[in-house]
Scaffold this motif. Structure first.
Motif, mmCIF file in Angstrom:
data_model
loop_
_atom_site.group_PDB
_atom_site.id
_atom_site.type_symbol
_atom_site.label_atom_id
_atom_site.label_comp_id
_atom_site.label_asym_id
_atom_site.label_seq_id
_atom_site.Cartn_x
_atom_site.Cartn_y
_atom_site.Cartn_z
ATOM 1 N N VAL B 343 0.840 -1.195 0.000
ATOM 2 C CA VAL B 343 0.000 0.000 0.000
ATOM 3 C C VAL B 343 0.867 1.234 0.000
ATOM 4 C CG1 VAL B 343 -1.731 1.276 1.321
ATOM 5 C CG2 VAL B 343 -1.736 -1.232 1.333
ATOM 6 N N GLY B 344 0.561 2.173 -0.879
ATOM 7 C CA GLY B 344 1.202 3.477 -0.799
ATOM 8 C C GLY B 344 2.522 3.603 -1.527
ATOM 9 N N HIS B 345 2.879 2.611 -2.329
ATOM 10 C CA HIS B 345 4.141 2.731 -3.050
ATOM 11 C C HIS B 345 4.047 3.809 -4.120
ATOM 12 C CE1 HIS B 345 1.465 -0.188 -4.766
ATOM 13 N NE2 HIS B 345 1.872 0.287 -5.926
ATOM 14 N N SER B 346 2.860 4.084 -4.575
ATOM 15 C CA SER B 346 2.709 5.214 -5.495
ATOM 16 C C SER B 346 1.693 6.185 -4.903
ATOM 17 C CB SER B 346 2.265 4.736 -6.874
ATOM 18 O OG SER B 346 1.065 4.036 -6.777
ATOM 19 N N LYS B 347 1.840 7.432 -5.296
ATOM 20 C CA LYS B 347 0.991 8.478 -4.696
ATOM 21 C C LYS B 347 -0.471 8.302 -5.063
ATOM 22 C CE LYS B 347 3.595 12.514 -3.909
ATOM 23 N NZ LYS B 347 3.433 13.761 -3.534
ATOM 24 N N GLY B 348 -1.327 8.839 -4.231
ATOM 25 C CA GLY B 348 -2.742 8.831 -4.580
ATOM 26 C C GLY B 348 -3.666 8.639 -3.406
ATOM 27 N N ILE B 349 -3.135 8.051 -2.318
ATOM 28 C CA ILE B 349 -3.991 7.864 -1.156
ATOM 29 C C ILE B 349 -3.868 9.105 -0.277
ATOM 30 C CG2 ILE B 349 -4.446 6.477 0.882
ATOM 31 C CD1 ILE B 349 -3.300 4.104 -0.562
ATOM 32 N N THR B 350 -5.006 9.757 -0.032
ATOM 33 C CA THR B 350 -4.958 10.963 0.796
ATOM 34 C C THR B 350 -6.008 10.899 1.888
ATOM 35 O OG1 THR B 350 -6.445 11.995 -0.789
ATOM 36 C CG2 THR B 350 -4.122 12.584 -0.951
ATOM 37 N N SER B 351 -5.733 11.646 2.953
ATOM 38 C CA SER B 351 -6.690 11.718 4.056
ATOM 39 C C SER B 351 -7.709 12.809 3.742
ATOM 40 C CB SER B 351 -5.975 12.057 5.350
ATOM 41 O OG SER B 351 -5.562 13.405 5.311
ATOM 42 N N ALA B 352 -8.746 12.856 4.573
ATOM 43 C CA ALA B 352 -9.766 13.887 4.387
ATOM 44 C C ALA B 352 -9.155 15.278 4.535
ATOM 45 C CB ALA B 352 -10.885 13.690 5.394
ATOM 46 N N ARG B 353 -8.095 15.404 5.350
ATOM 47 C CA ARG B 353 -7.467 16.710 5.540
ATOM 48 C C ARG B 353 -6.474 17.033 4.433
ATOM 49 N NH1 ARG B 353 -7.037 17.704 12.102
ATOM 50 N NH2 ARG B 353 -7.530 15.591 12.675
ATOM 51 N N GLY B 354 -6.309 16.070 3.521
ATOM 52 C CA GLY B 354 -5.445 16.354 2.371
ATOM 53 C C GLY B 354 -4.024 15.855 2.494
ATOM 54 N N SER B 355 -3.675 15.158 3.596
ATOM 55 C CA SER B 355 -2.284 14.664 3.677
ATOM 56 C C SER B 355 -2.117 13.408 2.863
ATOM 57 C CB SER B 355 -1.885 14.323 5.110
ATOM 58 O OG SER B 355 -2.566 15.099 6.020
ATOM 59 N N GLN B 356 -0.985 13.330 2.195
ATOM 60 C CA GLN B 356 -0.653 12.162 1.381
ATOM 61 C C GLN B 356 -0.266 10.985 2.253
ATOM 62 O OE1 GLN B 356 -0.299 11.291 -1.867
ATOM 63 N NE2 GLN B 356 -1.240 13.181 -2.615
ATOM 64 N N TYR B 357 -0.540 9.793 1.763
ATOM 65 C CA TYR B 357 -0.044 8.593 2.430
ATOM 66 C C TYR B 357 1.444 8.563 2.162
ATOM 67 C CZ TYR B 357 -0.199 3.865 4.280
ATOM 68 O OH TYR B 357 -0.039 2.757 5.062
ATOM 69 N N SER B 358 2.248 8.673 3.236
ATOM 70 C CA SER B 358 3.675 8.842 2.991
ATOM 71 C C SER B 358 4.514 7.633 3.370
ATOM 72 C CB SER B 358 4.176 10.076 3.743
ATOM 73 O OG SER B 358 3.812 9.958 5.094
ATOM 74 N N PHE B 359 3.865 6.493 3.599
ATOM 75 C CA PHE B 359 4.633 5.284 3.890
ATOM 76 C C PHE B 359 4.512 4.329 2.712
ATOM 77 C CE2 PHE B 359 5.237 6.171 8.315
ATOM 78 C CZ PHE B 359 4.132 6.933 8.670
ATOM 79 N N SER B 360 5.301 3.278 2.783
ATOM 80 C CA SER B 360 5.096 2.181 1.864
ATOM 81 C C SER B 360 4.884 0.977 2.761
ATOM 82 C CB SER B 360 6.325 2.000 0.979
ATOM 83 O OG SER B 360 6.166 0.841 0.207
ATOM 84 N N SER B 361 3.665 0.480 2.815
ATOM 85 C CA SER B 361 3.325 -0.579 3.778
ATOM 86 C C SER B 361 3.095 -1.897 3.075
ATOM 87 C CB SER B 361 2.048 -0.187 4.529
ATOM 88 O OG SER B 361 2.124 1.145 4.966
ATOM 89 N N VAL B 362 3.651 -2.938 3.660
ATOM 90 C CA VAL B 362 3.547 -4.262 3.031
ATOM 91 C C VAL B 362 3.107 -5.304 4.043
ATOM 92 C CG1 VAL B 362 4.840 -6.068 1.835
ATOM 93 C CG2 VAL B 362 5.432 -3.667 1.459
ATOM 94 N N PHE B 363 2.223 -6.194 3.652
ATOM 95 C CA PHE B 363 1.936 -7.362 4.481
ATOM 96 C C PHE B 363 1.691 -8.552 3.569
ATOM 97 C CE2 PHE B 363 -2.719 -7.706 4.004
ATOM 98 C CZ PHE B 363 -3.074 -6.429 3.591
ATOM 99 N N SER B 364 1.940 -9.744 4.087
ATOM 100 C CA SER B 364 1.771 -10.935 3.261
ATOM 101 C C SER B 364 1.185 -12.083 4.059
ATOM 102 C CB SER B 364 3.115 -11.344 2.646
ATOM 103 O OG SER B 364 4.058 -11.495 3.671
#
Lengths: 284, 695
Positions: B343-364
């Motif tokens: 999740v989040g390896h490329s831009k596009g996920i934002t919060s309601a307040r407009g902050s970008q998702y700034s991590f790269s999260s992985v689970f398997s």
């Protein structure tokens, strides 16, 4: 706990309608349309709407309509969105919405919308914007302090447009429930006196966001009943103050939201009886 | 209309009033004549001033004056001097009206209108405001007007900030000044104005400042809200974060059809699936937008990630949600396969307040598919699911059994960069905690207790390591004290207490396992049975801790005090739910269930549906009233008829979207025979109603 003096209040409302010659009455001349809404809706909630001559009211209302489609507060005055709302509400309660040219009225209202989405009250542009505040509430203008009346308008607008997910219900709910003071009444903002009209604005907001269980409902019922003038009818802002139609309406509407027995249910967003709203939305 | 004492009118008063009324009526009639005939002579305009003097609320008179001003300004002989004269006069008229009623909307608006014509100096306006604010420091019209003047005349925020400081030092109990201060600071911090570059510098000073107010008079509310704002500024996450998922990181998921019980499979991670697909659920710490196949990749070897459709799970039609779900289809030939979600390896996920998702999260996780047996077609005569105590036994867990979903070590999801608590925040919170603990040792103070409880929970939420168990019981005690100290708001404290209890229950393996049971009434016994989480008899007034409960398929919430199931839509795997013996008051309160596509068994018996004439979830439910459903919503209403629709619109709206096999509804005032026959028509696929086999 006292009781609701239904007959006295009905009598009071009818007398206000007739008493057009006092100074107070002339001073309020310009908002008679609001007065009609407060009076008639209260009568409907008390189950006594049939006392009024609907045709007389309708014909007077239509005389207040301007070419623009908007309605004025009274004959001779300028149109304004507030009185347009009251006119439509009175017609809804009387089940006479069909007398309206709905496209015309809608055109008047949409014509008042500004580029930023807010609505002006009339051509002169007084804007009552809704601006989400840091304490969870809403103020009159961007940066404005949260005020219960404003909160109701914003929450109501969000409710009827399916947008309540924008509200932090826990934060706003707490700010609202803190309006209840020791006497059981509700104030409009911190460190202010309680007032029966907030029994509507705070209460309906709490109901729309499902946090009304955070106040002590019984204490509020008692406060409202204490604000009645049981001798002459009518309800005032605080116990032993002068009564008026405005507070009579908000007191009764508040009691309806608190499920006081014998009253009709009122819709918290449209501020009209639930059966009126359901009739409009759910029958063909 | 406000604050006038009630007294019986005396005859001489009535006569005087009638005389005044007549005079005013005459003025008004004359005024209308001028207005409707567009007469703007000096005489006419003066008449309107007289009218406004007596009645500053006459909005038409203010409108008229605007027309008169525009008329005069547009005259050929008008110049800069005459314009100034005219506008000055208007300002005086407004001031006079405000002295009559300093809350007059019409007067304040007229002044703004005049000012917008580019006249008057900032000093003038501030002087006027000073007068009004000294008379009433809470006059929000004055404060709003002050903001308007400051903005239109470019007065600096720093100067305005100093003003709030002066007002506050004059009187700490000035909610409006504190509020204004919070607005100004927000702007300065956002602009990164000089001296306001970082919260790290500014907030600690503000904490010192507010302490003065709070310690001077702990019962005054003005300081509380400001302190709450400071707390929010300190803790609010700038960036959204993925905090939970199903399947959980490192888990082994078994997908089985119904008729399979293999004790090698953990009932915690076994899911029934005969549709060739299973859900993947993402849970963020705040509502986000933009979750899609371009911002989330799902690698499973055989699947094309781009084909996945991610949907927000929210009860409204909002595109922002804390919970997102997709369904991963797998080919029938695949029996074992690994899946990796990033999740989040490329831009596009934002919060309601407009902050970008700034991590790269992985689970398997790994998936194991049990092939479907030919003869296990769904003839299982809808055997009844019985919720009685005797049908459940505690799940006895082997001590070494690892249950990845119940791992409470570090964040199970791998995040890059690792989120850490920045020093100044942790320090600020610790300081506040110490401060309030000290205050409370000196006095019993409602605000102190509530603030300390919030500080402890905020600190708890911020730390990414194991939850501090001690703070839970300290918080629970604070809320219990508050329930006694401030009984008017008992339910608020109870709800908060409730949420902490749920956090406590789900915060450790031992406590959660006490509530995990297995259903023993399956006939035949080979039918697989997932864990049932039993949270009954806990006096729960609201549900929470959903991020820890995404794995739950069976949930028993019976015998509680729930009047709302807000948030339950997050539990996407739910197939069996009991809400028996609670305080649900309406069908609209069941709206979250519409998002639970796997729900088959529902028990809402012995609630209060039909007993109350005010519905508190009427607008929290997507319905025609909130304009959130299309006009097609009632196209099936011929099934139940017009009358039934207007009476049971909410039942219709909710139940027609549920795919229930079993429903229990008795013990609700609404559940009479007539209603039950309508229900049966709304849900043709229902097999059992109140224990009775249908059709």
């Amino acid at each position: 706990m006292g009781e609701l003096a239904v007959d006295k209040h009905v009598h009071y409302i009818l007398s206000v309608e007739k008493r057009k010659d006092s100074f107070e009455s002339v001073v309020m001349d310009h908002l008679r349309m609001n007065g009609a809404y407060w009076g008639l809706t209260t009568l409907d909630l008390l189950g006594k709407l049939d006392i009024v001559n609907a045709d007389e009211v309708i014909s007077w209302i239509m005389k207040c309509q301007h070419e623009s489609g908007g309605f004025a507060g009274n004959i001779g005055h300028d149109p304004h969105i507030l009185y347009t709302l009251s006119a439509v509400q009175v017609l809804a309660v009387s089940n006479k919405l069909d007398v309206l040219d709905t496209d015309k009225v809608a055109a008047y209202i949409t014509g008042l919308q500004n580029e930023d989405g807010s609505f002006s009250g009339d051509m002169w542009g007084e804007v009552d914007t809704s601006c989400k505040n840091l304490d969870g509430g809403f103020g009159c203008t961007p940066g404005g302090e949260s005020h219960a009346g404003q909160i109701f308008c914003c929450v109501g607008a969000l409710a009827i447009t399916g947008s309540l997910h924008h509200v932090d219900k826990d934060l706003l709910g707490w700010w609202l429930c803190e309006r209840q003071v020791k006497s059981g009444g509700l104030n409009g903002r911190p460190e202010k006196l309680p007032d029966v009209c907030y029994s509507w604005w705070v209460l309906s907001s709490l109901i729309m966001i499902d946090r009304v269980h955070w106040i002590d409902k019984e204490k509020l019922v008692k406060f409202i009943l204490d604000c009645q003038d049981v001798k002459n009818g009518g309800i005032s802002d605080r116990p032993d103050d002068a009564v008026d139609v405005f507070h009579t309406y908000f007191g009764v509407a508040g009691l309806s939201l608190l499920e006081y027995p014998g009253l009709k249910a009122i819709d918290p967003a449209y501020a009209l009886p639930v059966d009126v709203i359901n009739r409009i939305f759910f029958s063909r | 209309m406000h604050g006038r004492p009630r007294k019986a009118p005396k005859p001489e008063d009535e006569a005087a009033s009638a005389a005044k009324a007549q005079k005013l009526r005459a003025l008004q009639t004359q005024f209308f004549s001028y207005h409707h005939n567009k007469i703007y002579t000096k005489e006419a305009v003066e008449l309107s001033a007289k009218l406004l003097d007596i009645n500053p609320e006459s909005y038409t008179a203010w409108n008229y004056r605007k027309l008169a001003v525009e008329h005069c300004l547009s005259q050929p002989d008008s110049d800069a001097d005459s314009a100034k004269f005219i506008l000055d006069h208007e300002l005086r008229v407004v001031e006079s009206a405000l002295r009559q009623n300093f809350k007059s909307y019409g007067a304040w608006h007229h002044r703004k209108w005049v000012i917008s014509k580019g006249h008057s100096s900032i000093d003038n306006e501030l002087r006027l405001l000073d007068k009004f604010q000294k008379a009433d420091s809470r006059n929000f019209h004055a404060w709003n007007y002050r903001r308007f003047v400051a903005e239109s005349m470019n007065r600096s925020e720093q100067d305005e900030l100093k003003y709030t400081e002066d007002m506050i030092y004059t009187n700490f109990s000035n909610y409006s000044a504190w509020h204004n201060r919070s607005v100004l600071l927000s702007t300065l911090l956002e602009k990164k104005a000089e001296g306001f570059l970082s919260k790290e510098k500014v907030l600690p000073e503000e904490y010192e400042f507010i302490h003065q107010a709070i310690f001077t008079d702990p019962d005054d509310q003005s300081g509380w809200f400001y302190h709450l704002w400071l707390l929010d500024q300190t803790v609010k996450a700038d960036s959204p974060l993925l905090i939970s998922s199903w399947p959980a990181h490192g888990s082994d998921v078994q997908l089985v059809d119904r008729c399979h019980n293999n004790s090698a499979f953990s009932p915690f991670t076994t899911l029934h699936s005969d549709s060739g697909s299973f859900p993947i659920v993402l849970y963020f710490n705040q509502p986000v937008e933009g979750v899609s196949s371009s911002t989330v990749t799902v690698e499973s070897g055989f699947n094309k990630s781009e084909d996945l459709v991610w949907e927000p799970v929210s009860v409204s039609n909002s595109q922002a949600a804390k919970v997102w779900v997709t369904h991963l289809k797998f080919p029938t030939s695949e029996l074992h396969f690994p899946v990796e979600v990033s999740v989040g390896h490329s831009k596009g996920i934002t919060s309601a307040r407009g902050s970008q998702y700034s991590f790269s999260s992985v689970f398997s996780f790994k998936v194991h598919v049990q092939p479907i047996k030919k003869d296990s077609s769904q003839g299982s005569v809808a055997e009844s699911f019985l919720w009685g105590e005797e049908n459940f036994k505690v799940y006895g867990i082997q001590s070494e059994e690892s249950i990845p979903i119940l791992s409470f070590d570090q964040l199970s999801i791998r995040n890059d960069p690792e989120p850490t608590v920045s020093d100044w925040r942790a320090e600020a919170l610790s300081k506040e905690i110490e401060c309030f603990r000290e205050l409370l040792s000196l006095m019993d103070c409602k605000i102190g207790k509530l603030t300390l409880a919030r500080l402890l929970m905020a600190y708890d939420a911020m730390s990414f390591s194991c939850a501090n168990k001690l703070s839970h019981s300290e918080v629970l005690e604070l809320y219990s004290d508050l329930m006694k100290l401030d009984p008017s708001h008992y339910q608020y404290y109870k709800d908060e207490h409730n949420l902490v209890v749920l956090k406590q229950v789900t915060s450790s393996r031992e406590s959660l396992l006490k509530h995990c049971f297995q259903y023993t009434n399956s006939v035949p016994l080979t039918i697989y049975s997932p864990i049932c989480l039993r949270l009954n008899n806990l006096s729960l007034s609201r549900m929470g801790a959903f991020e820890e409960l995404l794995w739950v398929q069976m949930l028993d919430l019976s015998h509680n005090e729930l009047q709302s199931i807000e948030g339950l839509e997050a539990m996407q795997l739910l197939s069996c739910l009991s809400l028996r013996n609670n305080k649900l008051r309406s069908f609209t309160a069941l709206d979250p269930l519409r998002k639970l596509k796997s729900l088959r068994v529902l028990d809402i018996s012995y609630n209060h549906i039909g007993e109350h004439f005010i519905d508190t979830t009427r607008y929290l439910c997507a319905s025609p009233l909130s304009h959130s459903v299309g006009s097609e919503w009632n196209k099936d209403e011929t099934v139940i008829g017009d009358v039934a629709l207007i009476n049971y619109w909410d039942a219709f709206l909710i139940f027609k979207e549920l795919n229930l096999k079993q429903l229990d509804i008795l013990g609700n005032a609404i559940a009479d025979e007539k209603f039950k026959s309508v229900l049966v028509k709304i849900m043709p696929a229902l097999k059992r109603l109140d224990g009775e086999l249908l059709g």
